[in-house]
Motif scaffolding. Structure first.
Motif, PDB file in Angstrom:
ATOM      1  N   ASP A  31       0.852  -1.192   0.000  1.00 43.31           N
ATOM      2  CA  ASP A  31       0.000   0.000   0.000  1.00 43.31           C
ATOM      3  C   ASP A  31       0.885   1.237   0.000  1.00 43.31           C
ATOM      4  OD1 ASP A  31       0.837   0.489   2.639  1.00 43.31           O
ATOM      5  OD2 ASP A  31      -0.884  -0.565   3.496  1.00 43.31           O
ATOM      6  N   GLY A  32       0.285   2.386   0.163  1.00 44.29           N
ATOM      7  CA  GLY A  32       1.033   3.637   0.082  1.00 44.29           C
ATOM      8  C   GLY A  32       2.045   3.830   1.175  1.00 44.29           C
ATOM      9  N   THR A  33       1.964   3.022   2.250  1.00 43.70           N
ATOM     10  CA  THR A  33       2.905   3.165   3.363  1.00 43.70           C
ATOM     11  C   THR A  33       4.013   2.122   3.346  1.00 43.70           C
ATOM     12  OG1 THR A  33       1.627   1.728   4.849  1.00 43.70           O
ATOM     13  CG2 THR A  33       1.019   4.068   4.775  1.00 43.70           C
ATOM     14  N   THR A  34       3.931   1.138   2.442  1.00 47.51           N
ATOM     15  CA  THR A  34       4.944   0.077   2.379  1.00 47.51           C
ATOM     16  C   THR A  34       6.274   0.659   1.932  1.00 47.51           C
ATOM     17  OG1 THR A  34       3.217  -1.502   1.737  1.00 47.51           O
ATOM     18  CG2 THR A  34       5.506  -2.180   1.432  1.00 47.51           C
ATOM     19  N   GLN A  35       7.305   0.394   2.715  1.00 50.49           N
ATOM     20  CA  GLN A  35       8.628   0.961   2.418  1.00 50.49           C
ATOM     21  C   GLN A  35       9.458   0.001   1.563  1.00 50.49           C
ATOM     22  OE1 GLN A  35       9.169   1.593   6.710  1.00 50.49           O
ATOM     23  NE2 GLN A  35       9.925   3.632   6.215  1.00 50.49           N
ATOM     24  N   PHE A  36      10.025   0.550   0.504  1.00 47.35           N
ATOM     25  CA  PHE A  36      10.865  -0.207  -0.417  1.00 47.35           C
ATOM     26  C   PHE A  36      12.300   0.314  -0.352  1.00 47.35           C
ATOM     27  CE2 PHE A  36       6.827  -1.471  -1.928  1.00 47.35           C
ATOM     28  CZ  PHE A  36       6.973  -2.546  -2.804  1.00 47.35           C
ATOM     29  N   HIS A  37      13.251  -0.601  -0.513  1.00 46.65           N
ATOM     30  CA  HIS A  37      14.659  -0.219  -0.606  1.00 46.65           C
ATOM     31  C   HIS A  37      14.932   0.218  -2.043  1.00 46.65           C
ATOM     32  CE1 HIS A  37      14.859  -2.248   3.254  1.00 46.65           C
ATOM     33  NE2 HIS A  37      16.100  -1.808   3.406  1.00 46.65           N
ATOM     34  N   LEU A  38      15.336   1.472  -2.210  1.00 50.06           N
ATOM     35  CA  LEU A  38      15.436   2.074  -3.540  1.00 50.06           C
ATOM     36  C   LEU A  38      16.852   2.083  -4.100  1.00 50.06           C
ATOM     37  CD1 LEU A  38      12.950   5.065  -3.139  1.00 50.06           C
ATOM     38  CD2 LEU A  38      12.499   2.691  -3.741  1.00 50.06           C
ATOM     39  N   ALA A  39      17.792   1.504  -3.368  1.00 40.80           N
ATOM     40  CA  ALA A  39      19.165   1.284  -3.852  1.00 40.80           C
ATOM     41  C   ALA A  39      19.779   2.573  -4.421  1.00 40.80           C
ATOM     42  CB  ALA A  39      19.183   0.135  -4.872  1.00 40.80           C
ATOM     43  N   SER A  40      20.203   2.542  -5.685  1.00 43.53           N
ATOM     44  CA  SER A  40      20.979   3.658  -6.242  1.00 43.53           C
ATOM     45  C   SER A  40      20.182   4.930  -6.482  1.00 43.53           C
ATOM     46  CB  SER A  40      21.653   3.234  -7.547  1.00 43.53           C
ATOM     47  OG  SER A  40      22.767   2.409  -7.279  1.00 43.53           O
ATOM     48  N   VAL A  41      18.866   4.885  -6.322  1.00 41.51           N
ATOM     49  CA  VAL A  41      18.093   6.134  -6.352  1.00 41.51           C
ATOM     50  C   VAL A  41      18.618   7.074  -5.263  1.00 41.51           C
ATOM     51  CG1 VAL A  41      15.777   7.124  -6.072  1.00 41.51           C
ATOM     52  CG2 VAL A  41      16.082   4.992  -7.340  1.00 41.51           C
ATOM     53  N   THR A  42      19.263   6.491  -4.255  1.00 46.67           N
ATOM     54  CA  THR A  42      19.917   7.258  -3.186  1.00 46.67           C
ATOM     55  C   THR A  42      20.795   8.368  -3.750  1.00 46.67           C
ATOM     56  OG1 THR A  42      20.002   5.213  -1.871  1.00 46.67           O
ATOM     57  CG2 THR A  42      21.408   7.035  -1.140  1.00 46.67           C
ATOM     58  N   LYS A  43      21.467   8.088  -4.857  1.00 43.63           N
ATOM     59  CA  LYS A  43      22.449   9.040  -5.402  1.00 43.63           C
ATOM     60  C   LYS A  43      21.816  10.382  -5.757  1.00 43.63           C
ATOM     61  CE  LYS A  43      25.562   5.462  -7.160  1.00 43.63           C
ATOM     62  NZ  LYS A  43      24.852   4.290  -6.613  1.00 43.63           N
ATOM     63  N   PHE A  44      20.583  10.357  -6.237  1.00 49.03           N
ATOM     64  CA  PHE A  44      19.910  11.609  -6.576  1.00 49.03           C
ATOM     65  C   PHE A  44      19.746  12.477  -5.336  1.00 49.03           C
ATOM     66  CE2 PHE A  44      15.746  13.694  -8.104  1.00 49.03           C
ATOM     67  CZ  PHE A  44      16.443  14.743  -8.684  1.00 49.03           C
ATOM     68  N   PHE A  45      19.428  11.856  -4.218  1.00 48.67           N
ATOM     69  CA  PHE A  45      19.206  12.597  -2.975  1.00 48.67           C
ATOM     70  C   PHE A  45      20.534  13.079  -2.371  1.00 48.67           C
ATOM     71  CE2 PHE A  45      15.415  10.238  -3.760  1.00 48.67           C
ATOM     72  CZ  PHE A  45      14.395  11.057  -3.307  1.00 48.67           C
ATOM     73  N   VAL A  46      21.571  12.267  -2.500  1.00 50.06           N
ATOM     74  CA  VAL A  46      22.887  12.707  -2.034  1.00 50.06           C
ATOM     75  C   VAL A  46      23.371  13.886  -2.874  1.00 50.06           C
ATOM     76  CG1 VAL A  46      25.327  12.029  -1.852  1.00 50.06           C
ATOM     77  CG2 VAL A  46      23.532  10.490  -1.039  1.00 50.06           C
TER      78      VAL A  46
END
Length: 611
Positions: free
Chosen positions: A63-78
């Motif tokens: 559902d909308g609250t389920t947390q997923f590990h987004l791996a290299s998407v991290t780089k955009f935030f860093v």
């Protein structure tokens, strides 16, 4: 079909329902257990929720609250964290790494004339290698922090070419950026991004998983192969986690993308504004960008030319049991994020969503410009592939990954990509080309700073013009070595029954049987390497049955060929028939060549646990 949504425009409900049915069909076909989905336009959140299951065993829906590990998407935030420090005047893209973080243990033999700068790390143009197999996960039992985290991936921090020349994706580079954020901000890199981005956007369920511990709110990651799902473990991330530790859900990603699309209207001084994001969308450092090509990896995000109506940029991520994409086009006011809890391809889902978002848009009319033969014709010829992610595992691409610029046909550059694939690149202007059917350029031909021709295209691949003969002279003995490997196995298959019936001597059988066993062991070890990479990365970090098997199997190939060569030398006077001698000499000679090539590039006896 299991779904949950935040619907902000009731008139879109029937269309969204139809879209979800199409996505669910793809979900079943591609064997995805579950899927996180966020779809946004500039005005509203169209959908935020999920399909399928976060936990197959418990049949727990996404559902909308389920947390997923987004791996290299991290780089955009860093990269956004770095851009925030730049906006505050605390950093500059052209800052030298040596000046802002002298404690970083890197090597760059061109440092005096071509130093590594902050922009090079952001755009993967420092020349660093990607992460070593034994450094992909942290099995020490405690998170790595500070300079210790960077020292853990020190073996990847070596510039293989002049920084800024070309792009090569490097996870360790973003671990370095995490350390820089800490040095400049004075707080842990993850806390800084939480404070400056997640908190202002009320992304309360978004975090960086630095512990590898499971939570009830996390989706479980799976590997699907041989008709069944295997539950994969969570790991502590490599180094400090700044390349791969992001965890989020559909609701938070929808908030984030809605902010991105409306950054120009942002009045919150704590957040990046539209100009800051625009700067992140520019490619600054590559030779290709200096020659006018802006398709490529910018500051933590890439521009993808796949869609035929609207081009999207963003980042993808692939981790243990998860695959994730976040794509947006701020000008068009469209964005979406998807993540699945399985090692499967998200492209079919992406096609459905992008088709929905762009269904009422017309494909732009594209123009072409006639090629100036006087400029481009002298640059035709063979171009060698130059920017592998890892020199050990991708050395063969330098030999077999080249392209040939064949000819010019009015506004088209004809390119031979090998294996019978011929492309017609459409000339847009000044040596910049697009693939037929694309709406943005993705290839460029130009000269480097020494005046040498180069070509960049096909997803940030970089090619340098060279004479083909030396490449051909490397290819031929490798092809002959592969033929020798196949013949050795065939000879052994026929030789075993002959030896059993005493038609040939056991000593003669060993001349082909030993190399055959070595070849089989090598292939089995390589297969084990791939499977371990997919489902048990922790086994790369220590001496164990799996890592020793990979080491021994690859080593045995080299040893078996050398022993067979020695036996052939000893048996030579007793072998009277020339039709037997020639095949044996051919096999041993070219198998020895394979052993030498593989040894030079570190494939024979790979001590994975200490790379």
């Amino acid at each position: 079909m299991v779904k949950a949504q935040v619907q902000h425009d009731d008139s879109l409900t029937p269309a969204i329902d139809q879209l979800l049915k199409k996505i669910d069909t793809v979900l079943q076909k591609e064997r995805m257990p579950g899927l996180m989905i966020s779809i946004v336009n500039k005005d509203s959140i169209l959908f935020s929720g999920g399909l399928g299951y976060a936990d197959l065993e418990q049949k727990k829906p996404v559902d909308g609250t389920t947390q997923f590990h987004l791996a290299s998407v991290t780089k955009f935030f860093v990269a956004m964290g770095i851009q925030k420090l730049i906006a505050e005047g605390k950093l500059n893209l052209n800052d030298r790494l040596q000046a802002i973080a002298p404690e970083i243990p890197y090597t760059n033999k061109w440092e005096s004339t071509h130093p590594i700068r902050l922009v090079h790390i952001l755009e993967h143009t420092a020349g660093f290698e990607d992460i070593s197999l034994n450094k992909m996960v942290n099995m020490t039992g405690k998170p790595l922090t500070g300079i210790e985290a960077v020292q853990a991936i020190e073996n990847s921090l070596n510039s293989r070419w002049k920084p800024g020349k070309m792009m090569s994706y490097s996870n360790p580079g973003y671990n370095v950026l995490g350390h820089i954020i800490e040095q400049v901000s004075g707080i842990p890199w993850d806390a800084y991004i939480q404070q400056t981005l997640f908190k202002p956007l009320a992304m309360n369920s978004t975090l960086f998983d630095l512990s590898g511990e499971s939570r009830q709110t996390y989706a479980k990651g799976y590997d699907f192969r041989n008709g069944s799902y295997t539950l994969l473990p969570l790991y502590m991330p490599s180094s400090n986690g700044a390349s791969s530790a992001l965890v989020s859900n559909a609701s938070d990603m929808a908030k984030f993308m809605h902010y991105l699309l409306n950054a120009d209207k942002n009045s919150n001084v704590d957040l990046l504004n539209g100009n800051d994001i625009l700067e992140m969308e520019k490619v600054h450092s590559t030779l290709a960008s200096q020659n006018g090509l802006q398709t490529g990896y910018a500051l933590g995000n890439d521009l993808f030319p796949n869609n035929k109506k609207v081009t999207f940029r963003g980042h993808n991520g692939k981790g243990e049991g998860f695959g994730s994409w976040i794509f947006f086009n701020r000008e068009a006011g469209l964005a979406y994020a998807i993540s699945t809890n399985c090692n499967t391809n998200l492209w079919p889902v992406s096609q459905v969503i992008e088709g929905f978002l762009t269904k009422n848009r017309e494909a732009p009319k594209m123009r072409t410009v006639k090629i100036d033969k006087s400029k481009i014709e002298p640059m035709l010829g063979y171009y060698q592939f130059m920017n592998p992610k890892n020199e050990r595992w991708e050395f063969h691409r330098r030999i077999f990954g080249g392209i040939k610029l064949l000819s010019i046909d009015e506004d088209k550059l004809i390119v031979d990509r090998g294996n019978g694939q011929i492309d017609s690149l459409m000339h847009m202007e000044n040596g910049i080309f697009r693939l037929k059917g694309d709406i943005i350029p993705s290839c460029v031909i130009g000269h480097d700073n020494e005046g040498h021709p180069f070509f960049q295209g096909y997803g940030n691949s970089f090619y340098s013009k060279t004479i083909y003969l030396p490449i051909l002279l490397q290819k031929i003995p490798i092809y002959l070595g592969l033929i020798a490997a196949l013949l050795s196995i065939i000879y052994a298959i026929f030789g075993i029954p002959l030896a059993l019936f005493k038609k040939i001597k056991i000593a003669d059988l060993c001349l082909v049987l030993l190399p055959s066993l070595g070849i089989v062991c090598f292939l089995a070890s390589y297969r084990l390497l791939g499977v371990t990479d997919a489902v048990h990365k922790e086994l790369f970090t220590s001496v164990n049955a799996t890592s020793i098997s990979i080491f021994a199997g690859m080593l045995f190939f080299g040893v078996s060929v050398i022993i067979a060569a020695y036996l052939l030398y000893r048996r030579w006077p007793q072998i009277n028939k020339k039709w037997v001698k020639f095949p044996l000499v051919f096999n041993i000679l070219f198998l020895l060549y394979l052993v030498v090539i593989l040894s030079i590039h570190g494939w024979i006896g790979v001590p994975i646990w200490s790379m």
